[in-house]
Design an enzyme around this catalytic site. Structure first.
Site, mmCIF file in Angstrom:
data_model
loop_
_atom_site.group_PDB
_atom_site.id
_atom_site.type_symbol
_atom_site.label_atom_id
_atom_site.label_comp_id
_atom_site.label_asym_id
_atom_site.label_seq_id
_atom_site.Cartn_x
_atom_site.Cartn_y
_atom_site.Cartn_z
ATOM 1 N N LEU A 175 0.545 6.385 -0.068
ATOM 2 C CA LEU A 175 1.126 7.424 0.783
ATOM 3 C C LEU A 175 2.179 8.241 0.041
ATOM 4 C CD1 LEU A 175 1.634 5.269 3.998
ATOM 5 C CD2 LEU A 175 -0.304 6.744 3.442
ATOM 6 N N SER A 204 0.794 -1.231 0.000
ATOM 7 C CA SER A 204 0.000 0.000 0.000
ATOM 8 C C SER A 204 0.829 1.284 0.000
ATOM 9 C CB SER A 204 -0.924 -0.002 1.223
ATOM 10 O OG SER A 204 -0.193 -0.280 2.406
ATOM 11 N N GLU A 205 2.131 1.177 -0.128
ATOM 12 C CA GLU A 205 3.000 2.349 0.034
ATOM 13 C C GLU A 205 2.672 3.480 -0.939
ATOM 14 O OE1 GLU A 205 5.227 -1.024 1.943
ATOM 15 O OE2 GLU A 205 3.947 -0.760 0.177
ATOM 16 N N VAL A 206 2.330 3.152 -2.198
ATOM 17 C CA VAL A 206 2.076 4.217 -3.171
ATOM 18 C C VAL A 206 0.882 5.079 -2.779
ATOM 19 C CG1 VAL A 206 3.162 3.084 -5.136
ATOM 20 C CG2 VAL A 206 0.744 2.619 -4.630
#
Length: 252
Positions: free
Chosen positions: A135, A131-133
């Site tokens: 953020l 899920s980093e993208v």
């Protein structure tokens, strides 16, 4: 230790993330404790069981930890990421098999933990995401382990979209090995299988996967195992149609 529970149950080391209110999200403390726990795996351990308390396995990075990172310089961010990488490397290179029990959510760094594990069992309703993208960042530190598990094709989708996917998808792309309604029963079955294997053989088999030796290396490794005390016992037990000594010890 405050964020982690570590308990040795015979030859099984139970490592349980114990921040249920934060859904076992990472902060500097949990990262340090996980690193120490896996660095401390002793010769009397046959396997490590990694799990999380509460409703989720791990929801990734802790909100307060992420908030503090906004103020860090580039060099400080590098040092912060280095500590995370060391934790992942320690789990990945743990000398014994790491069995991971996943439920609820495995997001961001939680997926990194899953990718570092040798055997992963997930509940059917588990939600996963790189899920980093979402953020505005990327799954850089966990990427070597995730790519080794799911390959470039799946990573090109799930790294880029950051979308959530279910346990069935995680199974299909190779992130997990089994989806089970009864997680504890499935884990117990796997641990029983590990206990039926030669203790040293299991360690050497894991090294075989991690190190991927060439032809000459494979010849030497099998010769070493065949002539070892454990290899001799295993081969003789098979030919004599009896239970190997390590199996009777682990079941006693």
């Amino acid at each position: 230790m405050q964020a982690l529970q570590v308990e040795q149950d015979g030859d099984l080391l139970r490592v349980t993330m114990a921040r249920p209110e934060q859904r076992n999200a990472f902060d500097a403390g949990l990262i340090a404790e996980l690193t120490a726990a896996f660095e401390g795996v002793g010769d009397d351990v046959r396997a490590v069981l990694l799990a999380g308390e509460g409703k989720s396995f791990s929801a990734g990075a802790d909100v307060d930890w992420m908030r503090s990172s906004i103020e860090l310089s580039y060099e400080e961010n590098v040092a912060d990421a280095r500590r995370l990488r060391r934790m992942l490397e320690t789990i990945d290179s743990c000398p014994v098999p790491v069995v991971t029990r996943v439920h609820g959510h495995a997001l961001g760094g939680g997926c990194g933990l899953v990718a570092c594990s040798d055997i992963v069992v997930a509940a059917p309703d588990t939600q996963f995401a790189f899920s980093e993208v979402k953020l505005g960042i990327i799954p850089a530190v966990i990427s070597p382990y995730a790519l080794a598990k799911i390959g470039a094709s799946a990573a090109r989708r799930y790294f880029v979209t950051g979308e959530r996917f279910d346990a069935a998808t995680a199974l299909r792309i190779g992130l997990v090995h089994e989806v089970a309604e009864n997680l504890d029963a499935a884990v117990e079955t796997i641990v029983a299988e590990l206990r039926s294997a030669g203790p040293e053989a299991a360690r050497h088999a894991k090294k075989l996967v991690l190190e991927r030796p060439d032809g000459l290396g494979t010849e030497r490794r099998i010769a070493q195992r065949r002539t070892s005390d454990e290899g001799q016992e295993g081969l003789r037990a098979f030919l004599e149609k009896r239970v190997a000594s390590w199996t009777s010890k682990s079941s006693s």
